[in-house]
Design an enzyme around this catalytic site. Structure first.
Site, PDB file in Angstrom:
ATOM      1  N   CYS A  69       0.805  -1.235   0.000  1.00 20.78           N
ATOM      2  CA  CYS A  69       0.000   0.000   0.000  1.00 20.78           C
ATOM      3  C   CYS A  69       0.833   1.278   0.000  1.00 20.78           C
ATOM      4  O   CYS A  69       0.730   2.080  -0.925  1.00 20.78           O
ATOM      5  CB  CYS A  69      -0.932  -0.002   1.200  1.00 20.78           C
ATOM      6  SG  CYS A  69      -1.962  -1.471   1.277  1.00 20.78           S
TER       7      CYS A  69
HETATM    8  C1  UGA Z   1      -1.278   0.544   5.462  1.00 18.56           C
HETATM    9  C2  UGA Z   1      -2.004   1.487   6.434  1.00 18.56           C
HETATM   10  O1  UGA Z   1      -1.325   1.502   7.691  1.00 18.56           O
HETATM   11  C3  UGA Z   1      -3.446   1.052   6.629  1.00 18.56           C
HETATM   12  O2  UGA Z   1      -4.113   2.008   7.444  1.00 18.56           O
HETATM   13  C4  UGA Z   1      -4.145   0.982   5.260  1.00 18.56           C
HETATM   14  O3  UGA Z   1      -5.495   0.583   5.368  1.00 18.56           O
HETATM   15  C5  UGA Z   1      -3.394  -0.021   4.387  1.00 18.56           C
HETATM   16  O4  UGA Z   1      -2.028   0.438   4.241  1.00 18.56           O
HETATM   17  C6  UGA Z   1      -4.064  -0.089   3.023  1.00 18.56           C
HETATM   18  O5  UGA Z   1      -4.043   0.874   2.262  1.00 18.56           O
HETATM   19  O6  UGA Z   1      -4.676  -1.115   2.698  1.00 18.56           O
HETATM   20  P1  UGA Z   1       0.023  -1.805   5.776  1.00 18.56           P
HETATM   21  O7  UGA Z   1       0.596  -1.543   4.423  1.00 18.56           O
HETATM   22  O8  UGA Z   1      -0.570  -3.140   6.034  1.00 18.56           O
HETATM   23  O9  UGA Z   1      -1.164  -0.741   6.094  1.00 18.56           O
HETATM   24  O10 UGA Z   1       1.174  -1.617   6.847  1.00 18.56           O
HETATM   25  P2  UGA Z   1       1.706  -0.505   7.872  1.00 18.56           P
HETATM   26  O11 UGA Z   1       1.459  -1.006   9.235  1.00 18.56           O
HETATM   27  O12 UGA Z   1       1.177   0.849   7.513  1.00 18.56           O
HETATM   28  O13 UGA Z   1       3.294  -0.545   7.627  1.00 18.56           O
HETATM   29  C7  UGA Z   1       3.887  -0.153   6.399  1.00 18.56           C
HETATM   30  C8  UGA Z   1       5.404  -0.183   6.458  1.00 18.56           C
HETATM   31  O14 UGA Z   1       5.913   0.928   7.203  1.00 18.56           O
HETATM   32  C9  UGA Z   1       6.049  -1.425   7.094  1.00 18.56           C
HETATM   33  O15 UGA Z   1       7.105  -1.843   6.236  1.00 18.56           O
HETATM   34  C10 UGA Z   1       6.608  -0.922   8.416  1.00 18.56           C
HETATM   35  O16 UGA Z   1       7.744  -1.639   8.839  1.00 18.56           O
HETATM   36  C11 UGA Z   1       6.976   0.512   8.060  1.00 18.56           C
HETATM   37  N1  UGA Z   1       7.052   1.455   9.197  1.00 18.56           N
HETATM   38  C12 UGA Z   1       5.945   1.697   9.960  1.00 18.56           C
HETATM   39  C13 UGA Z   1       8.245   2.125   9.486  1.00 18.56           C
HETATM   40  O17 UGA Z   1       9.273   1.935   8.805  1.00 18.56           O
HETATM   41  N2  UGA Z   1       8.275   3.013  10.527  1.00 18.56           N
HETATM   42  C14 UGA Z   1       7.213   3.274  11.285  1.00 18.56           C
HETATM   43  O18 UGA Z   1       7.309   4.121  12.193  1.00 18.56           O
HETATM   44  C15 UGA Z   1       6.014   2.598  11.013  1.00 18.56           C
END
Ligand code: UGA
Length: 447
Positions: free
Chosen positions: A276
């Protein structure tokens, strides 16, 4: 009870269909894939999402049925959800081929129906897509006008892998962008079980943009935090984990001792991945450029993120300049914990960079198997499932995914004669918990 068809039974479509069935609606899932249709009718799912199997099993054959026949499904439904895939094309823009083809078929079915139907766009589509592309296809295939002959409502999904069912059943908001007031109110009625949550009623473009703005806000916060980490490291002696803890304690991010959930997106590390955030940021950037709005900030968000794997490898080389023949274990292949998804995982470019530097690469993940890696990488690495064995053979451990299992690393290193160097790409261990440690944004670069 309403009658609902869901066109496209991938992750979003099936979760939506199963949850709407659970809410009491009569749901028909439509797919072009025979196997998927048969699997749903047999009460099973073809992918892993906690709780989904049980939900599909309990409603299959009664409130949830699957078919290959769009025309029949559409004519028997009040609401027709389009939940097909919107992959990226090479330029970063989204590819609407599946949405257009589904709209074409649904439009043709609408032509043969004398009833009122509302088409609900669930697929993530770039702002403007519904009005400029989807509605014209529906109108020309049906010979009817949107808002008069049928309704159209954009209803983006906010599902996170691993918690999709609770995200659906306990929504924070429901966003509806309608072509006309009647359709908006009807879709609102479909979701009457969620009357206690805010409904955002807007036009189709507004609803499409809410989805993109929500995800690009998260991507921006992550890249911002990574940039703060790099500036702090370049100045020297500034630990980004301490800095972000101090930032998170502001009243904007912590209230009465409770941390706001958004604060979980200011953790510096090896970058964001998944299906996403990278895709949505690239798509909004591409659409902005096409429409004449140069999205400098979003470009920088992606540039900062793309540079994270190299940044991590640079940190490793600060300790071991020549990686030729050095055994490096990459801990974590999934893009985030609690999923087996490796799409856009920063671990993959890190593995490529390590291999290019001549390192002997070992991979480990608590759930991802090596066959989920692209073939060209899989054949060049050794995947070891046993974490203690990985630790025995590695010279350097690189933590890439925040799996709770890696909190055991200090314990597993205790007592080793020559413990491996730990490079923490997620800053999940405390620096003094292992004998030799460095982490992204620790600020040790100048020392
Ligand atoms: C994301 C959004 O968080 C959801 O709200 C949304 O509904 C979804 O996309 C979508 O569009 O369907 P997701 O891709 O499952 O969800 O994962 P996230 O939890 O957002 O994490 C994304 C990435 O960011 C991961 O690789 C995580 O390791 C990274 N991340 C997260 C960081 O590097 N630093 C942070 O502080 C937080």
């Amino acid at each position: 009870m309403s009658r609902v068809s869901i066109v496209g039974t991938g992750y979003v479509g099936l979760v939506t269909g199963a949850c709407l069935a659970e809410l009491g609606h009569q749901v028909v899932c439509v797919d072009v894939n025979h196997e998927r249709v048969a699997t749903i009718n047999a009460g099973r799912t073809s992918f892993h999402e906690p709780g989904l199997d049980d939900l599909v099993r309990s409603h299959a054959g009664s409130k949830l049925v699957a078919t290959l026949d769009v025309t029949e499904a559409v004519s028997g439904s009040d609401f027709i959800f389009l939940a097909v895939g919107t992959p990226s094309d090479p330029s970063g823009a989204i590819d609407l081929t599946q949405v257009k083809s589904a709209a074409e078929k649904v439009g043709a079915a609408l032509a043969n129906s004398s009833q009122w139907h509302v088409v609900v766009i669930k697929s993530t589509v770039i702002p403007g897509s519904t009005v400029d592309q989807i509605i014209p296809i529906l109108e020309s295939a049906s010979g009817k006008k949107a808002g008069i002959g049928f309704g159209v409502v954009v209803n983006p999904e906010f599902l996170t892998e691993g918690t999709a069912l609770s995200d659906f059943m306990l929504p924070d908001r429901i966003v509806l962008g309608g072509s006309d007031e009647k359709s908006l109110q009807q879709v609102k009625g479909l979701y009457r079980a969620f009357d206690h949550v805010p409904f955002v009623l807007t036009n189709p473009g507004g609803a499409e943009m809410i989805k993109y703005a929500s995800n690009t806000l998260l991507a921006t916060l992550i890249s911002f935090s990574n940039e703060i980490a790099d500036i702090g490291s370049a100045i020297g002696g500034i630990d980004v984990a301490e800095v972000m803890e101090g930032v998170a304690l502001s009243r904007y991010l912590t209230s009465e001792g409770e941390r706001a959930p958004i604060a979980s997106f200011i953790e510096a590390g090896c970058g964001f991945g998944g299906s996403c955030l990278p895709k949505d940021t690239a798509a909004l950037l591409a659409e902005g450029a096409r429409a004449g709005a140069d999205a400098n900030l979003l470009r920088a968000v992606l540039d900062v993120n793309r540079a994270r794997p190299q940044r991590l490898v640079d940190l490793i080389r600060r300790h071991t300049p020549d990686l030729n023949g050095v055994t490096v274990a990459v801990l974590g292949l999934a893009f985030k914990p609690d999923t087996d998804d490796v799409r856009e995982s920063p671990s993959l470019p890190v593995i490529s960079l390590l291999l290019a530097a001549g390192a002997v690469v070992i991979t480990h993940d608590p759930v991802v198997h090596s066959d989920s890696m692209p073939a060209e990488l899989r054949t060049q690495v050794r995947h070891i499932e046993d974490l203690p064995e990985v630790i025995r053979v590695a010279d350097i451990l690189v933590i890439m995914t925040r799996w709770s299992e890696y909190l055991k690393v200090p314990e597993l290193l205790a007592g080793l004669d020559s413990p491996p160097l730990v490079i923490d790409g997620r800053r999940m261990l405390t620096p003094d918990s292992v004998p030799r440690y460095d982490g992204i944004g620790l600020g040790s670069d100048q020392s």
